[in-house]
Design an enzyme around this catalytic site. Structure first.
Site, PDB file in Angstrom:
ATOM      1  N   GLU A  40       0.821  -1.210   0.000  1.00 38.78           N
ATOM      2  CA  GLU A  40       0.000   0.000   0.000  1.00 38.78           C
ATOM      3  C   GLU A  40       0.858   1.264   0.000  1.00 38.78           C
ATOM      4  OE1 GLU A  40      -3.112   0.421  -0.509  1.00 38.78           O
ATOM      5  OE2 GLU A  40      -3.616  -1.705  -0.586  1.00 38.78           O
ATOM      6  N   TYR A 123      -6.597   6.511   4.224  1.00 37.34           N
ATOM      7  CA  TYR A 123      -6.769   5.492   3.177  1.00 37.34           C
ATOM      8  C   TYR A 123      -5.946   4.246   3.481  1.00 37.34           C
ATOM      9  CZ  TYR A 123      -5.962   2.716  -0.905  1.00 37.34           C
ATOM     10  OH  TYR A 123      -5.833   1.634  -1.728  1.00 37.34           O
ATOM     11  N   ASP A 141      -9.931   4.425  -3.276  1.00 34.67           N
ATOM     12  CA  ASP A 141      -8.874   4.918  -4.150  1.00 34.67           C
ATOM     13  C   ASP A 141      -9.509   5.402  -5.449  1.00 34.67           C
ATOM     14  OD1 ASP A 141      -9.534   2.628  -5.557  1.00 34.67           O
ATOM     15  OD2 ASP A 141      -7.485   1.845  -5.660  1.00 34.67           O
TER      16      ASP A 141
END
Length: 343
Positions: A40, A123, A141
């Site tokens: 990520e 996020y 996203d």
């Protein structure tokens, strides 16, 4: 929506080096939070295709978060070179060391606890909590925004519509298999509901997609026009000593290319002042580096001269010939090296 999406994902899930497949997940294989976190961080502002090789190298060299925490800063920065957004690499080390020292090498498993880690924002915390720990967090996203905007026929432009799209995505997040659901929406956006020419005919959400029914899917999501990027200019000075060593500087930790090796140079501005690292007859090689950062375009003139000293000027240092690896340079500096080499 979730049932149709998960059924599609069970068949069409992308094979990614950091992912546990849906069949393995259902067989009881648990994702490694370290690999999920690492992927990520690498994927921020970067494509899957660009990240894969970096991910393989990192996990081969540092297979656990404890291994990464014990790594030398310059080794990690060197492996990261070319991936861009170098603050991520600095935060990567900070986070690995924090997880190792404060959490015994075990990643926290809730969104709120993950948010306390260096370099982990909302996020990323949601993605790790969802994918690694199967918690029903909303992962938003660009792919998910596009799917939500089209499925619900939302015409309000981004970024202003982000909170509305988040609410819609949250409403679709199931309590069962939320991690697979999050990855399924992202996969759908990456492979079917693509930015241009979405493949609506093979989309599992086609019957209920409001954008398709209205004939507006291909034009969504709408975006507020961006301001044009300004262009800045600068000088880069490439010099070697008599033994073949390279004169280099390590950039400050904060700011662009923070902590990375690079060529001594000038400021980057509309009207930069030449700033050679030592007095010499500097030769302009007649070619310039062109590189684009997030907020501006950069044009760098490359100058070269032999270094008449055996010691580096203050604030700079010599990288020995056998220690120099162009691949350790950030992209803009490697472009300058390539021009110098071709010259």
């Amino acid at each position: 929506m979730s049932s149709a999406l998960l059924a599609w994902y069970d068949v069409h899930a992308r094979e990614l080096p950091w992912r546990v497949s849906p069949s393995d997940r259902q067989a009881g294989v648990v994702p490694d939070p370290y690999r999920v976190w690492l992927s990520e961080i690498m994927l921020q502002q970067t494509t899957v295709a660009a990240v894969k090789d970096y991910f393989h190298r990192f996990t081969f060299r540092w297979p656990t978060v404890r291994d990464l925490a014990a790594a030398q800063d310059e080794d990690v920065m060197g492996e990261w070179a070319g991936l861009g957004y170098y603050a991520r690499a600095r935060n990567l080390l900070k986070c690995a060391r924090h997880v190792t020292e404060a959490h015994g090498g075990i990643f926290p498993d809730t969104h709120d606890e993950l948010l306390t880690l260096p370099g982990v924002g909302p996020y990323t915390a949601a993605a790790i909590a969802s994918i690694a720990f199967d918690r029903p967090e909303t992962v938003l996203d660009g792919n998910v925004e596009r799917v939500m905007a089209r499925f619900h026929d939302i015409h309000d432009p981004l970024p202003g519509s982000k909170s509305r799209l988040r609410d819609l995505a949250e409403g679709h997040t199931p309590l069962t298999r939320p991690g697979d659901h999050a990855q399924a929406v992202m996969d759908l956006g990456a492979t079917v509901c693509t930015p241009k020419s979405p493949a609506c005919g093979i989309c599992p959400l086609m019957p209920d997609c409001q954008g398709r029914l209205a004939g507006t899917a291909a034009e969504l999501p709408k975006k507020t026009p961006k301001k044009p990027k300004p262009t800045r200019y600068g000088y880069a000075y490439v010099a070697r000593d008599a033994s073949g060593g390279w004169l280099m500087e390590r950039r400050p930790d904060k700011g662009l290319l923070g902590g990375m090796l690079g060529w001594p140079g000038s400021d980057w501005s509309e009207n930069p002042s030449p700033n050679p690292p030592f007095e010499a007859d500097w030769h302009d090689i007649g070619a310039e580096v062109r590189h684009t950062f997030t907020h501006f375009h950069l044009h760098l003139r490359v100058l070269t001269a032999p270094m008449p000293y055996t010691a580096a000027p203050a604030g700079l240092h010599i990288v020995a010939k056998h220690d120099f690896r162009p691949s350790d340079l950030p992209t803009v500096m490697r472009k300058a090296y390539d021009l110098w080499r071709d010259h």
